[in-house]
Design a protein around this motif. Structure first.
Motif, PDB file in Angstrom:
ATOM      1  N   LEU A  17       0.826  -1.211   0.000  1.00 19.76           N
ATOM      2  CA  LEU A  17       0.000   0.000   0.000  1.00 19.76           C
ATOM      3  C   LEU A  17       0.857   1.257   0.000  1.00 19.76           C
ATOM      4  CD1 LEU A  17      -3.025  -0.851   2.322  1.00 19.76           C
ATOM      5  CD2 LEU A  17      -2.681  -1.311  -0.099  1.00 19.76           C
ATOM      6  N   LYS A  18       1.982   1.244   0.724  1.00 20.51           N
ATOM      7  CA  LYS A  18       2.888   2.390   0.713  1.00 20.51           C
ATOM      8  C   LYS A  18       3.412   2.665  -0.697  1.00 20.51           C
ATOM      9  CE  LYS A  18       4.810   2.257   5.430  1.00 20.51           C
ATOM     10  NZ  LYS A  18       6.045   1.952   6.217  1.00 20.51           N
ATOM     11  N   THR A  19       3.720   1.596  -1.418  1.00 16.47           N
ATOM     12  CA  THR A  19       4.230   1.744  -2.782  1.00 16.47           C
ATOM     13  C   THR A  19       3.165   2.340  -3.692  1.00 16.47           C
ATOM     14  OG1 THR A  19       5.591  -0.220  -2.398  1.00 16.47           O
ATOM     15  CG2 THR A  19       5.410   0.544  -4.671  1.00 16.47           C
ATOM     16  N   LEU A  20       1.914   1.922  -3.503  1.00 18.66           N
ATOM     17  CA  LEU A  20       0.811   2.487  -4.295  1.00 18.66           C
ATOM     18  C   LEU A  20       0.613   3.967  -3.959  1.00 18.66           C
ATOM     19  CD1 LEU A  20      -1.798  -0.426  -4.174  1.00 18.66           C
ATOM     20  CD2 LEU A  20      -0.728   0.525  -6.233  1.00 18.66           C
ATOM     21  N   VAL A  21       0.661   4.279  -2.678  1.00 18.00           N
ATOM     22  CA  VAL A  21       0.511   5.675  -2.251  1.00 18.00           C
ATOM     23  C   VAL A  21       1.628   6.537  -2.851  1.00 18.00           C
ATOM     24  CG1 VAL A  21       0.628   7.228  -0.261  1.00 18.00           C
ATOM     25  CG2 VAL A  21      -0.755   5.138  -0.134  1.00 18.00           C
ATOM     26  N   ALA A  22       2.842   6.000  -2.851  1.00 17.09           N
ATOM     27  CA  ALA A  22       3.971   6.726  -3.436  1.00 17.09           C
ATOM     28  C   ALA A  22       3.774   6.991  -4.932  1.00 17.09           C
ATOM     29  CB  ALA A  22       5.262   5.944  -3.205  1.00 17.09           C
ATOM     30  N   LYS A  23       3.019   6.099  -5.594  1.00 13.55           N
ATOM     31  CA  LYS A  23       2.726   6.278  -7.022  1.00 13.55           C
ATOM     32  C   LYS A  23       1.647   7.331  -7.256  1.00 13.55           C
ATOM     33  CE  LYS A  23       5.336   3.235  -9.195  1.00 13.55           C
ATOM     34  NZ  LYS A  23       6.255   3.634 -10.306  1.00 13.55           N
ATOM     35  N   VAL A  77      -5.956   7.080 -10.317  1.00 12.48           N
ATOM     36  CA  VAL A  77      -6.234   5.689  -9.953  1.00 12.48           C
ATOM     37  C   VAL A  77      -6.799   5.629  -8.530  1.00 12.48           C
ATOM     38  CG1 VAL A  77      -5.240   3.406  -9.531  1.00 12.48           C
ATOM     39  CG2 VAL A  77      -4.386   4.807 -11.439  1.00 12.48           C
ATOM     40  N   SER A  78      -7.921   4.971  -8.370  1.00 15.26           N
ATOM     41  CA  SER A  78      -8.446   4.672  -7.034  1.00 15.26           C
ATOM     42  C   SER A  78      -8.452   3.154  -6.875  1.00 15.26           C
ATOM     43  CB  SER A  78      -9.849   5.250  -6.846  1.00 15.26           C
ATOM     44  OG  SER A  78     -10.739   4.721  -7.812  1.00 15.26           O
ATOM     45  N   CYS A  79      -8.518   2.700  -5.631  1.00 18.24           N
ATOM     46  CA  CYS A  79      -8.283   1.284  -5.360  1.00 18.24           C
ATOM     47  C   CYS A  79      -9.411   0.677  -4.517  1.00 18.24           C
ATOM     48  CB  CYS A  79      -6.945   1.136  -4.638  1.00 18.24           C
ATOM     49  SG  CYS A  79      -6.501  -0.569  -4.240  1.00 18.24           S
ATOM     50  N   VAL A  80      -9.784  -0.556  -4.855  1.00 16.07           N
ATOM     51  CA  VAL A  80     -10.782  -1.315  -4.097  1.00 16.07           C
ATOM     52  C   VAL A  80     -10.094  -2.549  -3.510  1.00 16.07           C
ATOM     53  CG1 VAL A  80     -13.020  -2.481  -4.142  1.00 16.07           C
ATOM     54  CG2 VAL A  80     -12.580  -0.558  -5.695  1.00 16.07           C
ATOM     55  N   VAL A 158       3.692  -3.456  -8.622  1.00 15.53           N
ATOM     56  CA  VAL A 158       2.959  -2.209  -8.427  1.00 15.53           C
ATOM     57  C   VAL A 158       3.217  -1.245  -9.581  1.00 15.53           C
ATOM     58  CG1 VAL A 158       2.767  -0.145  -6.976  1.00 15.53           C
ATOM     59  CG2 VAL A 158       2.850  -2.420  -5.927  1.00 15.53           C
ATOM     60  N   GLY A 159       4.487  -1.123  -9.987  1.00 17.95           N
ATOM     61  CA  GLY A 159       4.830  -0.187 -11.055  1.00 17.95           C
ATOM     62  C   GLY A 159       4.134  -0.511 -12.353  1.00 17.95           C
ATOM     63  N   LYS A 160       4.167  -1.775 -12.766  1.00 21.98           N
ATOM     64  CA  LYS A 160       3.535  -2.191 -14.012  1.00 21.98           C
ATOM     65  C   LYS A 160       2.021  -2.013 -13.944  1.00 21.98           C
ATOM     66  CE  LYS A 160       3.434  -4.288 -18.074  1.00 21.98           C
ATOM     67  NZ  LYS A 160       3.997  -3.684 -19.304  1.00 21.98           N
ATOM     68  N   SER A 161       1.417  -2.394 -12.817  1.00 17.03           N
ATOM     69  CA  SER A 161      -0.036  -2.306 -12.667  1.00 17.03           C
ATOM     70  C   SER A 161      -0.504  -0.852 -12.705  1.00 17.03           C
ATOM     71  CB  SER A 161      -0.469  -2.961 -11.352  1.00 17.03           C
ATOM     72  OG  SER A 161      -0.152  -4.343 -11.354  1.00 17.03           O
ATOM     73  N   PHE A 162       0.208   0.023 -11.992  1.00 16.46           N
ATOM     74  CA  PHE A 162      -0.155   1.443 -11.986  1.00 16.46           C
ATOM     75  C   PHE A 162      -0.017   2.027 -13.382  1.00 16.46           C
ATOM     76  CE2 PHE A 162       0.685   5.956 -11.464  1.00 16.46           C
ATOM     77  CZ  PHE A 162      -0.332   6.338 -10.592  1.00 16.46           C
ATOM     78  N   GLU A 163       1.057   1.661 -14.063  1.00 15.13           N
ATOM     79  CA  GLU A 163       1.296   2.151 -15.424  1.00 15.13           C
ATOM     80  C   GLU A 163       0.177   1.719 -16.369  1.00 15.13           C
ATOM     81  OE1 GLU A 163       4.463   1.345 -19.068  1.00 15.13           O
ATOM     82  OE2 GLU A 163       5.031   0.860 -17.000  1.00 15.13           O
ATOM     83  N   MET A 164      -0.232   0.457 -16.279  1.00 18.31           N
ATOM     84  CA  MET A 164      -1.268  -0.070 -17.170  1.00 18.31           C
ATOM     85  C   MET A 164      -2.634   0.544 -16.873  1.00 18.31           C
ATOM     86  SD  MET A 164       0.240  -2.017 -19.293  1.00 18.31           S
ATOM     87  CE  MET A 164      -1.108  -2.914 -20.062  1.00 18.31           C
ATOM     88  N   ALA A 165      -2.899   0.869 -15.594  1.00 19.26           N
ATOM     89  CA  ALA A 165      -4.172   1.512 -15.245  1.00 19.26           C
ATOM     90  C   ALA A 165      -4.206   2.965 -15.690  1.00 19.26           C
ATOM     91  CB  ALA A 165      -4.400   1.427 -13.736  1.00 19.26           C
ATOM     92  N   SER A 166      -3.035   3.598 -15.808  1.00 17.58           N
ATOM     93  CA  SER A 166      -2.966   5.035 -16.046  1.00 17.58           C
ATOM     94  C   SER A 166      -2.753   5.405 -17.509  1.00 17.58           C
ATOM     95  CB  SER A 166      -1.832   5.648 -15.208  1.00 17.58           C
ATOM     96  OG  SER A 166      -1.983   5.349 -13.842  1.00 17.58           O
TER      97      SER A 166
END
Length: 598
Positions: A17-23, A77-80, A158-166
């Motif tokens: 979660l910290k990594t996602l928040v940092a993104k 990006v928001s998260c569930v 996390v990096g790949k997932s955030f990139e693909m969502a964005s």
């Protein structure tokens, strides 16, 4: 010093979660669950530290659309966060919309580890495939458990997932396997929150208990048990065809008469109350350790295993020769391992066995089985009277008392649907002989709470007048099911246990939460007046305050032909204490009044 797996689970969840928040992910919508407990604790801690905004929702479908709205308005990006099982399936409608409308949405779903997949384990489904058709990207933790992930792999995931969502905005799904134990003690939480860290994460693998691989036989090869030696029959939820149930019951009567073996049956098994050898309070037997002295025994398992942890622990111990028989389902249905599986049906197996066994053995070995069942029945009758005195002595409504009394108040011809979580567990433990007075239905596949009311309505179309016993959150999860009330073929009495939220989570092994509020992230009580809601749907309703009121309310409900709601208020904290005290006091009472059997 050995570090608990629960601490690793919490630590990795916090790092994720910290990594996602940092993104740049700010908003997290949390749904209730046990498997997702480490994520819930991590999210609550970061929320308390103002590092993210946490919103809770009891309904995964609504949660996903809420997050979709946040993403649509913010462009971020928001998260569930959800638990395992059908909870993940409820994300699909919002995922479809996020895909087509191009809004960035991230789903974090907790899952069972690989060892519990494809073996009939409770709430273990192929959730990793549910959203793939509409997601921009799918990724997952190591299938054996998230505790095995490396820091490098977590950063990449996390990096790949955030990139693909964005980049081309849309939904992304990350599935996270969690091995037990799930819930860290207060000390482990404090250590992690105070900065405990392991560089690069876990170096050596923590290997979960290896269960034997079940051998599944799809042919008519006869797998034998010795009917004249010590044995026990465990009957799980009925998974055969409706028209096969009577022949199954007949086969069970034949086999029990031949062997004299005791029967431990799930309330959803379809076993009838007049079945010889039926032990009504068997779940309490295991919880107080009565079976521990039985070292070697044949175990005939019919269908999926009942969801009793104590039973499963006992079956894992050496000396249990287990045969698992399913009604045509050749899939592996043994989450604990150690059994051989015959998939051609119990009636078929019994008929074949009767053709090859002698009418009477040269040496009568049934004397051991007769002694066992005599002792079990003695304990069963003692517990029956003891529970009646303990649960009914002051007239107060508790969840165990409700499970015990309700089957006695209902006409025997009336079927019952029992919702998942506390209602079905209490029915198993405390209803006694009442559990088998009528046909019982419920969710024992994925064990979800979604669709509870609607399924009850559907059952009523076929079964006629019937009763649904449900918790308040399960009912609130599916209030639109009341819209089916316009169908004159539906006649449903809904008995709602209102314990102010997800009372089942009071039974989790969490001593204290270091940061965050247990009520907010697990119980999630809702400020809804269910009686006012019932009135809005045009329903008749009653409020029950004591056991005497319950009997009157049942009589009133059967005087009507329409759908009705009976609200029963309980205290989940006090009821949890009661369950613990009942187990402790029963164990002590039995040791003082009855001798242990060998």
């Amino acid at each position: 010093m050995t570090i608990s797996l629960a601490r690793y689970n919490f630590f990795i969840s916090l790092e994720l979660l910290k990594t996602l928040v940092a993104k740049g992910v700010k908003y997290f919508v949390l749904c209730p669950g046990s498997r997702s407990g480490p994520l819930a604790l991590a999210a609550a801690s970061l929320s308390k530290r103002k590092e993210l905004t946490l919103i809770t929702s009891i309904d995964e479908r609504s949660a996903a659309f809420l997050a979709l709205g946040i993403s649509a308005a913010s462009g971020q990006v928001s998260c569930v966060i959800t638990t395992s099982g059908s909870a993940v399936a409820n994300l699909l409608p919002a995922a479809v919309e996020a895909d087509r409308s191009c809004h960035p949405l991230l789903f974090l779903t907790a899952d069972r580890p690989l060892r519990l997949k494809e073996c009939g384990a409770n709430q273990a489904v192929n959730q990793q495939d549910f959203l793939k058709s509409v997601c921009r990207h799918f990724d997952e933790s190591p299938k054996e458990g998230i505790h095995l992930i490396s820091k490098e792999r977590l950063t990449s995931l996390v990096g790949k997932s955030f990139e693909m969502a964005s980049n081309i905005p849309g939904p992304v799904h990350i599935n996270l396997a969690y091995e037990e134990p799930l819930h860290p003690c207060e000390l482990d939480q404090k250590k992690v929150l105070d900065g405990w860290v392991i560089e690069g994460f876990l170096k050596g693998k923590i290997t979960p208990t290896k269960d034997e691989v079940v051998k599944s036989f799809q042919s008519l090869k006869l797998l034998k048990l010795d009917p004249f030696s010590l044995g026990i029959i465990i009957v799980g939820p009925w998974r055969g065809k409706v028209k096969q149930l009577n022949s199954f019951r007949g086969a069970l009567k034949k086999w029990q008469k031949l062997t004299g073996w005791p029967i431990l049956a799930d309330p959803l098994s379809g076993v009838e109350n007049d079945q010889e050898g039926l032990i009504n309070h068997w779940d309490l037997f295991f919880s107080i350790g009565l079976f521990e002295k039985i070292k070697e025994i044949q175990v005939l398992r019919l269908g999926p295993i009942p969801p009793s942890r104590e039973l499963q622990t006992w079956l894992k111990k050496p000396g249990k020769f287990q045969l698992l028989i399913t009604e045509g389902d050749s899939r592996n249905l043994d989450p604990i391992g150690g059994s051989t599986q015959f998939s051609e049906g119990f009636s078929c197996w019994v008929d074949k066995m009767l053709e090859v066994i002698p009418v009477k053995p040269a040496i009568d070995k049934k004397i051991v089985s007769k002694k066992l069942i005599k002792e079990l029945i003695k304990y069963d009758l003692f517990i029956h009277d003891w529970l009646d005195k303990r649960l009914f002595r002051n007239g107060l409504i508790t969840e165990p008392a409700l499970a015990r009394l309700l089957p006695r108040l209902l006409p025997e011809s009336i079927p019952v649907m029992i919702a998942s979580s506390s209602p079905i567990r209490d029915w198993l433990s405390y209803s006694g002989e009442g559990a088998f007075l009528r046909r019982c239905f419920g969710f024992r596949g994925a064990s979800g709470i979604d669709g509870t009311l609607s399924m009850g309505m559907g059952l009523s179309i076929i079964m006629g007048r019937m009763v649904l016993v449900t918790g308040d959150l399960a009912l609130l999860h599916d209030t639109n099911g009341w819209l089916f009330s316009k169908d004159k073929n539906i006649s449903l009495i809904v008995i709602m246990i209102d314990n102010g939220g997800g009372g089942i989570f009071n039974q989790l092994n969490i001593d204290r939460i270091e940061e965050g509020d247990f009520e907010d992230i697990f119980l999630m009580p809702q400020q809804v007046c269910h009686l006012t809601l019932a009135k809005a749907y045009g329903l008749k309703y009653k409020q029950v305050a004591c056991l005497d009121d319950l009997e009157k309310a049942i009589e009133w409900s059967f005087s009507l032909s329409t759908n009705v709601l009976i609200r029963v208020c309980t205290n989940s904290i006090e009821d949890h204490r009661l369950r613990v005290n009942l187990s402790d006091d029963l164990k002590k009472t039995l040791s003082e009044n009855l001798s242990s059997f060998d």
